[in-house]
Design a protein around this motif. Sequence first.
Motif, mmCIF file in Angstrom:
data_model
loop_
_atom_site.group_PDB
_atom_site.id
_atom_site.type_symbol
_atom_site.label_atom_id
_atom_site.label_comp_id
_atom_site.label_asym_id
_atom_site.label_seq_id
_atom_site.Cartn_x
_atom_site.Cartn_y
_atom_site.Cartn_z
ATOM 1 N N SER A 46 49.532 53.328 42.220
ATOM 2 C CA SER A 46 49.317 52.300 41.210
ATOM 3 C C SER A 46 47.837 52.133 40.899
ATOM 4 N N THR A 47 47.531 51.893 39.631
ATOM 5 C CA THR A 47 46.150 51.620 39.230
ATOM 6 C C THR A 47 45.878 50.134 39.076
ATOM 7 N N ASP A 48 46.872 49.317 39.338
ATOM 8 C CA ASP A 48 46.711 47.870 39.225
ATOM 9 C C ASP A 48 46.029 47.345 40.473
ATOM 10 N N ALA A 49 44.879 46.709 40.331
ATOM 11 C CA ALA A 49 44.082 46.325 41.493
ATOM 12 C C ALA A 49 44.646 45.138 42.252
ATOM 13 N N ALA A 75 56.015 52.572 39.545
ATOM 14 C CA ALA A 75 56.383 52.259 38.161
ATOM 15 C C ALA A 75 57.892 52.043 38.087
ATOM 16 N N ILE A 76 58.337 51.533 36.933
ATOM 17 C CA ILE A 76 59.757 51.488 36.592
ATOM 18 C C ILE A 76 59.965 52.452 35.429
ATOM 19 N N HIS A 77 61.002 53.283 35.519
ATOM 20 C CA HIS A 77 61.350 54.216 34.462
ATOM 21 C C HIS A 77 62.737 53.879 33.927
ATOM 22 N N HIS A 78 63.031 54.359 32.728
ATOM 23 C CA HIS A 78 64.391 54.183 32.211
ATOM 24 C C HIS A 78 64.832 55.411 31.426
ATOM 25 N N ARG A 79 66.153 55.518 31.302
ATOM 26 C CA ARG A 79 66.778 56.625 30.579
ATOM 27 C C ARG A 79 68.051 56.082 29.959
ATOM 28 N N TRP A 80 68.420 56.537 28.775
ATOM 29 C CA TRP A 80 69.525 55.928 28.049
ATOM 30 C C TRP A 80 70.345 56.993 27.318
ATOM 31 N N GLN A 81 71.573 56.609 26.974
ATOM 32 C CA GLN A 81 72.407 57.472 26.151
ATOM 33 C C GLN A 81 71.897 57.437 24.712
ATOM 34 N N THR A 82 71.853 58.576 24.086
ATOM 35 C CA THR A 82 71.365 58.640 22.704
ATOM 36 C C THR A 82 72.430 58.214 21.700
ATOM 37 N N ALA A 83 73.700 58.224 22.131
ATOM 38 C CA ALA A 83 74.798 57.754 21.286
ATOM 39 C C ALA A 83 75.849 57.147 22.202
ATOM 40 N N PRO A 84 76.631 56.178 21.706
ATOM 41 C CA PRO A 84 77.660 55.575 22.564
ATOM 42 C C PRO A 84 78.591 56.631 23.151
ATOM 43 N N GLN A 142 61.559 57.839 30.864
ATOM 44 C CA GLN A 142 60.456 57.276 30.088
ATOM 45 C C GLN A 142 59.886 56.070 30.818
ATOM 46 N N ALA A 143 58.587 55.859 30.662
ATOM 47 C CA ALA A 143 57.935 54.719 31.312
ATOM 48 C C ALA A 143 58.479 53.415 30.749
ATOM 49 N N PHE A 144 58.749 52.470 31.640
ATOM 50 C CA PHE A 144 59.269 51.167 31.225
ATOM 51 C C PHE A 144 58.423 50.016 31.757
ATOM 52 N N GLY A 145 57.728 50.235 32.858
ATOM 53 C CA GLY A 145 56.933 49.155 33.436
ATOM 54 C C GLY A 145 55.973 49.700 34.471
ATOM 55 N N THR A 146 55.033 48.879 34.861
ATOM 56 C CA THR A 146 54.055 49.274 35.858
ATOM 57 C C THR A 146 54.638 49.075 37.254
ATOM 58 N N ALA A 147 53.768 49.043 38.236
ATOM 59 C CA ALA A 147 54.201 48.971 39.625
ATOM 60 C C ALA A 147 55.126 47.782 39.863
ATOM 61 N N ALA A 148 56.088 47.980 40.767
ATOM 62 C CA ALA A 148 57.050 46.929 41.113
ATOM 63 C C ALA A 148 57.341 46.995 42.602
ATOM 64 N N GLY A 149 57.854 45.890 43.134
ATOM 65 C CA GLY A 149 58.068 45.793 44.563
ATOM 66 C C GLY A 149 59.469 46.099 45.022
ATOM 67 N N GLY A 150 60.354 46.499 44.138
ATOM 68 C CA GLY A 150 61.722 46.779 44.549
ATOM 69 C C GLY A 150 62.578 47.131 43.355
ATOM 70 N N ALA A 151 63.858 47.352 43.616
ATOM 71 C CA ALA A 151 64.791 47.728 42.561
ATOM 72 C C ALA A 151 64.866 46.641 41.494
ATOM 73 N N PRO A 152 64.868 47.019 40.216
ATOM 74 C CA PRO A 152 65.015 46.021 39.147
ATOM 75 C C PRO A 152 66.468 45.605 38.985
#
Length: 676
Positions: A228-231, A495-504, A513-523
Amino acid sequence: MQPISRRDLLRGAVAGTGVLALPALARAATAADTPPHRWIGAGQFTHVHDPSLPGRRRYLNDHTLIKAAGRWHLFGIVGDSAPPGESPDSAAEVAFAHASAPDPYGPWTTHADALTVDRSYFGEEHLWAPYVVEAGGTFWMFYAAGGRSGAAINLATSTDLFTWTRVPSGPLFRGPAARDPMVTRIAGEWVMYYTELSAPPGRHIVAVRRSADLLHWSAPETAFTDASTDATPSVTESPCVVERDGWYHLFIGPRGGYEGTDVFVSRDPFRFGLDGHAGHVPGHAVEVVSDGQDWYASAAGWFRQGLYVAPLLWRDDAPPPWQSMDNPVAGLDVDGRLTVFALDAGDRSMLRRVQLDPQSDTWSEWESFGGPAGAVPTLGRNVNGRLEVFSLAPGAVNLHHRVQRPDGGWYAWEEFGGPAGAAPSVARGADGRLEAFAPAPGGASLARRRQSSPGSLGWDAWDGEFGAPVGAPPAVAANADGRLEVFALAPGGSAIHHRWQTAPGGAWAAGWQAFGTAAGGAPRAARDGTGRLTVAAIAPSGLATFHRRQTVPSGGWGDWQHLFGWSAAAPLLAPSADGRLEAFALSPGGAPLGHRWYADPGGTWAAAEEFGEPGVPLAATPTAAADATGRLHVFAVTADGRIRTRVQDRPSGGWRPWNSFGERLVAPLPTGTPGY
């Protein structure tokens, strides 16, 4: 001028210029062989010492244990406890507690504080993180001090462990945020590990220096660099390094929340990396000691009342599984009856309880449902309403599932295959098919499996290449248009990443894809009545919870926003009958339990309120589910394994008082952490 707190120290160090240069990310030294202990953890922590005084409730924080003349001595930060859920002012930590015992488990005898702050001593304004070693008949106490004149590592000595004298020459060295020293002997020289910051962008590091005499120390090197680059907040605190079987093990935290410590292994004691992740201990400021036969992990912290000790476990088999986010887990069955599943506290067998009448809120007795299991199960609800239970075998051997019959009964348990790092995360897509996502032990990969057809008993083959690696089980949710979206913590919480269906019901976007910076556990993720998804996660050290909401249903995302203060894990998100989200967050230490809810359908949050029971600490963040009337039921496991429940008095309405949910004791497993 106000005293400088630990957070102020970190912020000032990042803003300044006198900081350590950042080398390439340190990686663990490679070797042809692998560590003999594939996973390091701890058994049950026992509360062994309370530093409180008459009329004065006190906590311990960073501490040290040393055995001398057949007796263990404890020295540690001590301070006055804050109200539940609030953190004390670290700038007010101005003394080191002292106690001794014949055994790490006690009984401990309290002695007078070993050292108090001396503001005339080279700008000393606080006392943090003592560490004591013995050499040449003298005890050497290294500790973090400083203040307006900057961070410093100071030294005091003693011949009896009771009377301490600071060396007249002043600080051994200063650094941008130098603190939490730990000293050990490696290859004929003294080595000091301490937490520090690198040059901008201010990554958290473990710095290391060497000495021949404990007084004069070399220039700093970097032993570990966090991704993480967050100080702030810091995630390389309380470094502790021990050697076993030719391998060095670095314990640092807070990681996975405030009460979490990660373990990294390397052949080289001066180079550790994220690729050497080898364990997790559910404690804050963990120190590791051995009496020559047994190994112990000790822990303390702001939200606990004193010292805790557990056996350190050196596992030769696969990493233990992650625990489910929900404990217990609940959902509506094919007959519309709310059904709860939990693990028995004794043998970890699976238990089930069914709501017989939602109007009178009467329930069946607990009954056996299978097992034992390695983790609390997870649920999927088929398009035809039939529940499907997914379970992890003991020892993370494999996955199983059990499907409800159309008549309300249950088929037998069956093998489900796939990686067994946790009970899988399950959701139903737009095409009506359930999809399961399961991490491998240790998070080495993430696999995906889909039903052959909506409501089918059959499943397609596993896709073992869906994603790799992950730092926790993923959160899965369906968008308003039915497209599934997966949110996963990166290894090390970077970081938090995400991935999604392109169609239902269709294909998945290529890669994460990047979704968020550093986190302390499962979202966690949930959809509200407007059709928009909300994702919540805790900061790396657990000092706050943040959430991010879609700007339109199935659309883009707004910025991260603050939701709660100190939290042990990502908060529970549950929609009420009218679609407004309700959020529940548990503070470290098991209390208080914060509660917020949408004040309007647009997503404006009402102010937080206390939702828990006074004097009843919880083992984990609660879970919630709606019954057939639309009323939410909140289920919470207490620290002693009892389930308490609180129910809305009407759909989307207020809440009735807490009540017992049966006398059966269940496993009080912490949310989302690897457990034994």
